[in-house]
Design a protein around this motif. Structure first.
Motif, short mmCIF file in Angstrom:
data_model
loop_
_atom_site.label_atom_id
_atom_site.label_comp_id
_atom_site.label_asym_id
_atom_site.label_seq_id
_atom_site.Cartn_x
_atom_site.Cartn_y
_atom_site.Cartn_z
N ALA A 1 67.71 -10.45 -6.93
CA ALA A 1 68.23 -9.13 -6.77
C ALA A 1 67.73 -8.54 -5.61
CB ALA A 1 67.91 -8.15 -7.84
N GLN A 2 68.76 -7.77 -4.78
CA GLN A 2 68.67 -6.96 -3.64
C GLN A 2 68.07 -5.69 -3.56
OE1 GLN A 2 71.78 -10.14 -1.53
NE2 GLN A 2 71.92 -8.18 -0.89
N THR A 3 67.15 -5.51 -2.85
CA THR A 3 66.55 -4.23 -2.72
C THR A 3 66.39 -3.70 -1.16
OG1 THR A 3 64.78 -2.66 -3.15
CG2 THR A 3 64.32 -4.96 -2.99
N TYR A 4 66.36 -2.48 -0.99
CA TYR A 4 66.01 -1.95 0.38
C TYR A 4 64.62 -1.77 0.70
CZ TYR A 4 71.27 -1.31 1.45
OH TYR A 4 72.37 -1.51 1.33
N SER A 5 63.96 -1.80 -0.50
CA SER A 5 62.40 -1.50 -0.45
C SER A 5 61.46 -2.67 0.00
CB SER A 5 61.98 -0.99 -2.07
OG SER A 5 60.88 -0.69 -1.93
N SER A 6 60.74 -2.59 0.88
CA SER A 6 59.78 -3.53 1.46
C SER A 6 58.69 -3.97 0.17
CB SER A 6 59.28 -3.27 2.69
OG SER A 6 60.07 -2.91 3.65
N SER A 7 58.20 -2.75 -0.21
CA SER A 7 57.30 -3.11 -1.31
C SER A 7 57.78 -3.80 -2.36
CB SER A 7 56.51 -1.78 -1.79
OG SER A 7 57.62 -0.94 -2.16
N GLU A 8 58.98 -3.43 -2.92
CA GLU A 8 59.68 -4.09 -3.97
C GLU A 8 60.03 -5.38 -3.66
OE1 GLU A 8 63.81 -3.13 -6.75
OE2 GLU A 8 62.26 -1.72 -6.65
N PHE A 9 60.58 -5.64 -2.71
CA PHE A 9 61.07 -6.95 -2.09
C PHE A 9 59.71 -7.88 -2.28
CE2 PHE A 9 60.85 -10.32 1.04
CZ PHE A 9 61.81 -10.83 0.73
N LYS A 10 58.60 -7.58 -1.70
CA LYS A 10 57.36 -8.44 -1.71
C LYS A 10 57.05 -8.98 -3.17
CE LYS A 10 52.58 -8.41 -0.37
NZ LYS A 10 51.41 -7.70 0.36
N GLN A 11 57.05 -7.95 -4.21
CA GLN A 11 56.81 -8.37 -5.51
C GLN A 11 57.91 -9.45 -6.19
OE1 GLN A 11 56.50 -4.28 -6.78
NE2 GLN A 11 54.63 -4.75 -7.86
N ASP A 12 59.22 -8.93 -5.61
CA ASP A 12 60.19 -9.69 -6.37
C ASP A 12 60.00 -11.03 -5.69
OD1 ASP A 12 61.29 -7.40 -7.32
OD2 ASP A 12 62.67 -7.09 -6.02
#
Length: 372
Positions: free
Chosen positions: A118-129
C-alpha cells in the motif's frame, strides 16, 4: 485438498513459519478479517516458481485495499494473497499456494504468493511497511524453495510486476515508481530482498558505502577545428571552421574527388589519417601545414581519399570532449553515419567514409556531445 482444509492449513502454519524465520513478519501482524472464504477465490493450485511484488498504485490505507479486494474479488477479477501497509501490518486476502488474480495467467499460475504494498506519503510509515514487505517477499520465497534474487533473467525468483510486463504480459510497472518516491532504487530493493531485515529492523547485510568517485571536471573550453580538402588535380579548397549549413558547412566539393586533407584545432591536440583507394590507410598526421605534403597533410597527391579517421585529445583537468565527424561520397545521397572518436556512436565508430567510394564532403566539430 478442500478449500476449508486449505485455509485452516494456511492459518495454522503461519505463526510457526514466520517466527521460525526470525524475520519482522509474525502471525501477530497478519490480519485475516478480509481473507476470502472457503467458497471464494480460485481453487487452482500454483506451480512454485515466482513470488510477485506489487504496489497498489493508489495512496490509500492497506486495510481499504483489503476490504475492496474482499468485496470485489469476483466482479473486479483482481486480488492477491497479501497486502502490506498501515505501519507494517499484513492483511491476508487470497490463500497461499492457490492462484490469485494479480498479474495475468502465467504469473498467477506460477506464484504461490503475490504481495501488494500500500502507498503512503508518510516516510515513517513507509519505513515500517517496507521492512515488512521485504521480509514477507523473502520469507515467502524461502518457504517455497524459490530464489530470493529480484528480477533476474531466470524464470524463477522474486519478480516485480514490471518484470512480468516486460517478459510475459501486461502494462503495469509497479512497484518501482512508488519505491523510488521514498528513495529506494531497484538495486537497493534487490539487495534488501536477498538479505532481509533483522527483527530490530536493521539490514542484515548493509550495502557497503561506495568510495566517492572523483568529480568530473567542469572546465569546458570552446574548441574550434579548422580543416580543408585538396581537390584532386586542382587546388586546395577554402578552409572550413567547425561546420554549418550550405556550401560553407563542409570541406570538399560535391561529386568531386579529393586527395589531401589537413586538420587543426585551436586548443588541445588532434591526430588524423586518411585511407586512399590506391594505398589503404596512410600514417597518422599530427601537424596541419598544407605546404608540407609529407608531415603536414594526410594523403598522397593524385590518390583518391575514401576514408578519414581522427582523434581529439582533451587537455588534462578539462571537461572531456571529442571529435564528431561525418562524410558523404560521390555515389550516395546524404551524409553517412556520425563518427565519435571514443566509440560512443554505435555502428560508425571507426572512421568516416565508404571504402571504394570517393569522399566528396566532410564535416567535423569538437564538443562533449554531437551537434549533428
Amino acid at each position: 485438498m478442500k478449500k476449508l482444509n486449505k485455509l485452516r492449513w494456511v492459518v495454522a502454519i503461519a505463526a510457526a513459519f514466520f517466527v521460525g524465520l526470525n524475520q519482522q513478519v509474525s502471525a501477530a501482524t497478519i490480519n485475516n478479517d478480509y481473507a476470502l472464504s472457503t467458497s471464494e477465490g480460485s481453487s487452482l493450485r500454483t506451480s512454485n516458481n515466482v513470488i510477485i511484488a506489487h504496489a497498489t498504485g493508489t495512496y490509500a490505507p492497506a486495510i481499504n485495499n483489503a476490504i475492496f479486494e474482499k468485496r470485489t474479488w469476483y466482479s473486479n477479477g483482481a486480488y492477491v494473497q497479501y497486502i502490506v501497509g498501515d505501519g507494517g501490518k499484513i492483511y491476508r486476502v487470497g490463500a497461499e499456494g492457490y492462484q490469485a488474480w494479480g498479474a495475468g495467467s502465467w504469473a498467477n499460475a506460477n506464484a504461490p504468493v503475490q504481495i501488494e504494498l500500500a502507498q503512503t506519503y508518510s516516510s515513517s510509515e513507509f519505513k515500517q511497511d517496507y521492512i515488512t514487505y521485504v521480509n514477507l517477499l523473502r520469507s515467502s520465497a524461502i518457504k517455497y524453495g524459490i530464489p530470493t534474487d529480484v528480477d533476474s533473467s531466470a524464470w524463477c525468483g522474486v519478480k516485480s510486476h514490471l518484470w512480468i510486463t516486460n517478459h510475459v504480459w501486461g502494462d503495469h510497472v509497479d512497484p518501482y515508481g512508488y519505491l523510488a518516491s521514498h528513495g529506494i532504487t531497484k538495486a537497493q530493493f534487490a539487495h534488501d530482498v536477498k538479505y532481509g531485515f533483522s527483527s530490530s529492523g536493521n539490514n542484515v547485510n548493509p550495502t557497503p558505502t561506495p568510495t566517492p568517485k572523483p568529480s568530473t571536471p567542469t572546465d569546458k573550453k570552446a574548441v574550434h577545428v579548422t580543416y580543408a580538402l585538396h581537390q584532386k588535380g586542382k587546388k586546395w579548397l577554402n578552409p572550413v571552421k567547425d561546420f554549418g549549413s550550405g556550401s560553407n558547412g563542409f570541406a570538399g566539393v560535391p561529386n568531386s574527388v579529393h586527395d589531401m586533407l589537413y586538420i587543426k584545432v585551436n586548443h588541445g591536440s588532434t591526430k588524423y589519417r586518411v585511407h586512399t583507394k590506391e594505398d589503404g590507410w596512410l600514417p597518422w598526421i599530427k601537424k596541419a601545414d598544407k605546404n608540407d605534403t609529407v608531415n603536414g597533410v594526410a594523403g598522397v597527391k593524385g590518390h583518391t581519399i575514401d576514408g578519414v579517421q581522427m582523434y581529439y585529445t582533451t587537455p588534462s583537468g578539462e571537461t572531456y570532449q571529442q571529435a564528431y565527424y561525418r562524410s558523404q561520397t560521390t555515389q550516395r545521397a546524404n551524409y553517412l553515419g556520425t563518427c565519435a572518436d571514443n566509440g560512443t556512436v554505435s555502428g560508425y565508430d571507426s572512421w568516416a567514409g565508404m571504402l571504394g567510394e570517393p569522399l566528396d564532403r566532410l564535416q567535423i566539430h569538437i564538443n562533449d556531445n554531437s551537434k549533428y
